[in-house]
Write a protein that holds these residues in place. Structure first.
Motif, PDB file in Angstrom:
ATOM      1  N   GLY A 351     -47.814 -14.210  32.083  1.00  0.00           N
ATOM      2  CA  GLY A 351     -49.155 -14.724  32.315  1.00  0.00           C
ATOM      3  C   GLY A 351     -49.153 -16.080  33.000  1.00  0.00           C
ATOM      4  O   GLY A 351     -48.253 -16.901  32.798  1.00  0.00           O
ATOM      5  N   SER A 352     -50.171 -16.324  33.802  1.00  0.00           N
ATOM      6  CA  SER A 352     -50.264 -17.577  34.553  1.00  0.00           C
ATOM      7  C   SER A 352     -51.729 -17.910  34.772  1.00  0.00           C
ATOM      8  O   SER A 352     -52.446 -17.149  35.419  1.00  0.00           O
ATOM      9  N   TRP A 353     -52.193 -19.038  34.205  1.00  0.00           N
ATOM     10  CA  TRP A 353     -53.593 -19.409  34.281  1.00  0.00           C
ATOM     11  C   TRP A 353     -53.753 -20.897  34.544  1.00  0.00           C
ATOM     12  O   TRP A 353     -52.904 -21.706  34.167  1.00  0.00           O
ATOM     13  N   ALA A 354     -54.868 -21.275  35.133  1.00  0.00           N
ATOM     14  CA  ALA A 354     -55.166 -22.677  35.416  1.00  0.00           C
ATOM     15  C   ALA A 354     -55.423 -23.476  34.146  1.00  0.00           C
ATOM     16  O   ALA A 354     -55.492 -24.704  34.183  1.00  0.00           O
ATOM     17  N   SER A 355     -55.560 -22.785  33.023  1.00  0.00           N
ATOM     18  CA  SER A 355     -55.762 -23.467  31.743  1.00  0.00           C
ATOM     19  C   SER A 355     -54.524 -23.381  30.852  1.00  0.00           C
ATOM     20  O   SER A 355     -54.589 -23.680  29.666  1.00  0.00           O
ATOM     21  N   GLY A 356     -53.384 -22.972  31.436  1.00  0.00           N
ATOM     22  CA  GLY A 356     -52.163 -22.810  30.647  1.00  0.00           C
ATOM     23  C   GLY A 356     -51.009 -23.621  31.192  1.00  0.00           C
ATOM     24  O   GLY A 356     -50.704 -23.560  32.389  1.00  0.00           O
ATOM     25  N   GLY A 357     -50.352 -24.390  30.322  1.00  0.00           N
ATOM     26  CA  GLY A 357     -49.213 -25.211  30.726  1.00  0.00           C
ATOM     27  C   GLY A 357     -48.151 -25.281  29.651  1.00  0.00           C
ATOM     28  O   GLY A 357     -47.924 -24.306  28.937  1.00  0.00           O
ATOM     29  N   GLY A 358     -47.526 -26.422  29.501  1.00  0.00           N
ATOM     30  CA  GLY A 358     -46.437 -26.543  28.534  1.00  0.00           C
ATOM     31  C   GLY A 358     -46.231 -27.969  28.072  1.00  0.00           C
ATOM     32  O   GLY A 358     -46.995 -28.883  28.411  1.00  0.00           O
ATOM     33  N   ARG A 359     -45.173 -28.152  27.293  1.00  0.00           N
ATOM     34  CA  ARG A 359     -44.805 -29.473  26.777  1.00  0.00           C
ATOM     35  C   ARG A 359     -43.312 -29.437  26.470  1.00  0.00           C
ATOM     36  O   ARG A 359     -42.795 -28.442  25.959  1.00  0.00           O
ATOM     37  N   SER A 360     -42.621 -30.516  26.763  1.00  0.00           N
ATOM     38  CA  SER A 360     -41.185 -30.568  26.524  1.00  0.00           C
ATOM     39  C   SER A 360     -40.869 -31.182  25.175  1.00  0.00           C
ATOM     40  O   SER A 360     -41.674 -31.924  24.594  1.00  0.00           O
ATOM     41  N   ALA A 361     -39.690 -30.865  24.680  1.00  0.00           N
ATOM     42  CA  ALA A 361     -39.193 -31.441  23.428  1.00  0.00           C
ATOM     43  C   ALA A 361     -37.691 -31.638  23.555  1.00  0.00           C
ATOM     44  O   ALA A 361     -37.060 -31.083  24.453  1.00  0.00           O
ATOM     45  N   PHE A 362     -37.150 -32.433  22.634  1.00  0.00           N
ATOM     46  CA  PHE A 362     -35.709 -32.705  22.671  1.00  0.00           C
ATOM     47  C   PHE A 362     -35.163 -32.779  21.254  1.00  0.00           C
ATOM     48  O   PHE A 362     -35.781 -33.346  20.353  1.00  0.00           O
ATOM     49  N   VAL A 363     -33.992 -32.178  21.042  1.00  0.00           N
ATOM     50  CA  VAL A 363     -33.250 -32.338  19.778  1.00  0.00           C
ATOM     51  C   VAL A 363     -31.834 -32.754  20.097  1.00  0.00           C
ATOM     52  O   VAL A 363     -31.256 -32.346  21.116  1.00  0.00           O
ATOM     53  N   LYS A 364     -31.281 -33.589  19.236  1.00  0.00           N
ATOM     54  CA  LYS A 364     -29.858 -33.883  19.319  1.00  0.00           C
ATOM     55  C   LYS A 364     -29.165 -32.787  18.544  1.00  0.00           C
ATOM     56  O   LYS A 364     -29.307 -32.684  17.327  1.00  0.00           O
ATOM     57  N   LEU A 365     -28.460 -31.921  19.262  1.00  0.00           N
ATOM     58  CA  LEU A 365     -27.875 -30.760  18.628  1.00  0.00           C
ATOM     59  C   LEU A 365     -26.871 -31.171  17.554  1.00  0.00           C
ATOM     60  O   LEU A 365     -26.165 -32.180  17.699  1.00  0.00           O
ATOM     61  N   PRO A 366     -26.804 -30.407  16.449  1.00  0.00           N
ATOM     62  CA  PRO A 366     -25.951 -30.792  15.321  1.00  0.00           C
ATOM     63  C   PRO A 366     -24.497 -31.094  15.704  1.00  0.00           C
ATOM     64  O   PRO A 366     -23.888 -31.998  15.144  1.00  0.00           O
ATOM     65  N   ALA A 367     -23.953 -30.372  16.654  1.00  0.00           N
ATOM     66  CA  ALA A 367     -22.564 -30.598  17.062  1.00  0.00           C
ATOM     67  C   ALA A 367     -22.365 -31.979  17.666  1.00  0.00           C
ATOM     68  O   ALA A 367     -21.260 -32.500  17.710  1.00  0.00           O
ATOM     69  N   GLU A 368     -23.468 -32.581  18.155  1.00  0.00           N
ATOM     70  CA  GLU A 368     -23.387 -33.889  18.794  1.00  0.00           C
ATOM     71  C   GLU A 368     -23.747 -35.011  17.841  1.00  0.00           C
ATOM     72  O   GLU A 368     -23.630 -36.181  18.195  1.00  0.00           O
ATOM     73  N   ALA A 369     -24.240 -34.664  16.648  1.00  0.00           N
ATOM     74  CA  ALA A 369     -24.735 -35.677  15.738  1.00  0.00           C
ATOM     75  C   ALA A 369     -23.612 -36.557  15.217  1.00  0.00           C
ATOM     76  O   ALA A 369     -22.463 -36.151  15.158  1.00  0.00           O
TER      77      ALA A 369
END
Length: 369
Positions: A351-369
């Motif tokens: 689906g693709s609409w002029a009212s639809g987008g996204g948002r980014s997120a970030f985690v420090k993966l456990p192997a890197e902690a």
């Protein structure tokens, strides 16, 4: 880290200690809000001291995750950024947004449903479910507050999208400047790690979807169905008919989680989120999963400021189609039905609409902690 961003990062951290300027593989910045780990009993009526699933990645607990402060703006470099006063990028399918965030490097990802749910539950528990652009530049409950419109973007002559983070303080998730902006309205936001397949609920366990090496594709082997009897996770049969798993039924004009579907339609239907129920076939452990993922209300949670109506948010779904993936939050014209508990499981990943987008997120993966 690019030297010319050092002063900006210091200013952000000084003004808002829970915010940070995070840099991707191109040394380009995004502003994110840190959400620290909490337990289920911290946001739900349960006595369970288990950690909320958003803080468990690949079987290990993380201290928290970084939630994009703003809706994604994607550039010609093929990457998504969280920046203020921008026109949020729209009109692309789910997998396109996934590619834009994953390209930024390890730990970067399109926001997961588990992460969105964690923030929504925190808001509800603390009585501060945010307002936003759900009424053509304003919140439906407000008369004078408004955000900065995106020039040339209108809906029948009225304001449509507004620039990220330009609304008043009640539009942030905690009512403060250090909060997350625009989770209510403006544009719908794709989330990963959750879907319906012919009405069967499927998840990528905990917050494993935050590890961008784990596939969120339609054919991914990471998808699991949920046993209604005890909440255990099982490999789905691929047809949406796995025996004894949670499925979305329609009962008396509201949504009900059950193990069978008596009313299915290949169309999008809606009902108030607060009216979503679970049938007797769904045990307590499975219901706790549903509540933790903001898929049904916690009617036993009461207290000062807690809104039993969940802001009037609505739940749309198609419980007959092959695959339907989640949008969260609502758009500029959804009115009171938009909000942090607003959920649309009626759209294909294409689906693709002029009212639809996204948002980014970030985690420090456990192997890197």
């Amino acid at each position: 880290m690019a030297t010319n961003f050092d002063a900006t990062r210091l200013a952000v951290q000084t003004a808002f200690p829970t915010n940070d300027l995070l840099f991707d593989d191109k040394e380009m910045p995004s502003i994110h809000v840190f959400i620290p780990k909490f337990r289920l009993c911290d946001v739900l009526s349960t006595q369970s001291t288990e950690t909320h699933p958003a803080f468990i990645v690949n079987g290990k607990e993380i201290d928290g995750f970084w939630f994009g402060k703003y809706q994604s703006t994607c550039t010609d470099t093929g990457r998504a950024y969280s920046l203020p006063a921008e026109d949020p990028t729209v009109s692309h399918p789910l997998d396109w947004f996934v590619t834009q965030t994953n390209a930024k490097g390890a730990g970067w990802h399109e926001i997961s449903n588990a992460e969105w749910a964690a923030v929504a539950l925190w808001c509800h528990k603390h009585g501060c479910e945010p307002k936003g652009n759900n009424n053509y530049g304003k919140d439906s409950s407000e008369t004078y507050y408004e955000a900065i419109p995106v020039p040339g973007v209108q809906d029948n002559g009225k304001t449509a999208r507004v620039r990220t983070g330009t609304g008043p303080l009640p539009w942030s998730h905690n009512g403060r400047m250090d909060g997350i902006w625009d989770m209510n309205g403006n544009i719908w936001e794709w989330c990963i790690g959750l879907r319906l397949v012919k009405g069967e609920l499927q998840i990528i366990p905990n917050n494993n979807a935050a590890d961008n090496s784990v596939s969120n594709s339609a054919s991914s082997s990471a998808w699991r169905a949920i046993k209604a009897s005890d909440g255990s996770l099982v490999a789905p049969d691929g047809n949406g008919t796995t025996t004894g798993t949670i499925k979305l039924n329609r009962v008396n004009n509201h949504w009900e989680w059950d193990t069978t579907i008596s009313d299915s339609k290949d169309e999008s239907r809606s009902a108030a989120f607060k009216d979503t129920t679970a049938a007797a076939s769904v045990g307590d452990a499975a219901k706790l999963i549903l509540m933790s993922l903001a898929l049904m209300p916690d009617t036993a949670l009461t207290g000062d400021g807690i809104d039993a109506n969940y802001g009037g948010d609505y739940f749309w779904a198609n419980n007959a189609a092959d695959e339907r993936c989640p949008f969260r939050g609502g758009g500029w014209g959804n009115g009171v039905s938009a909000g942090v508990f607003s959920l649309d499981l009626g759209s294909p990943r294409s689906g693709s609409w002029a009212s639809g987008g996204g948002r980014s997120a970030f985690v420090k993966l456990p192997a890197e902690a």
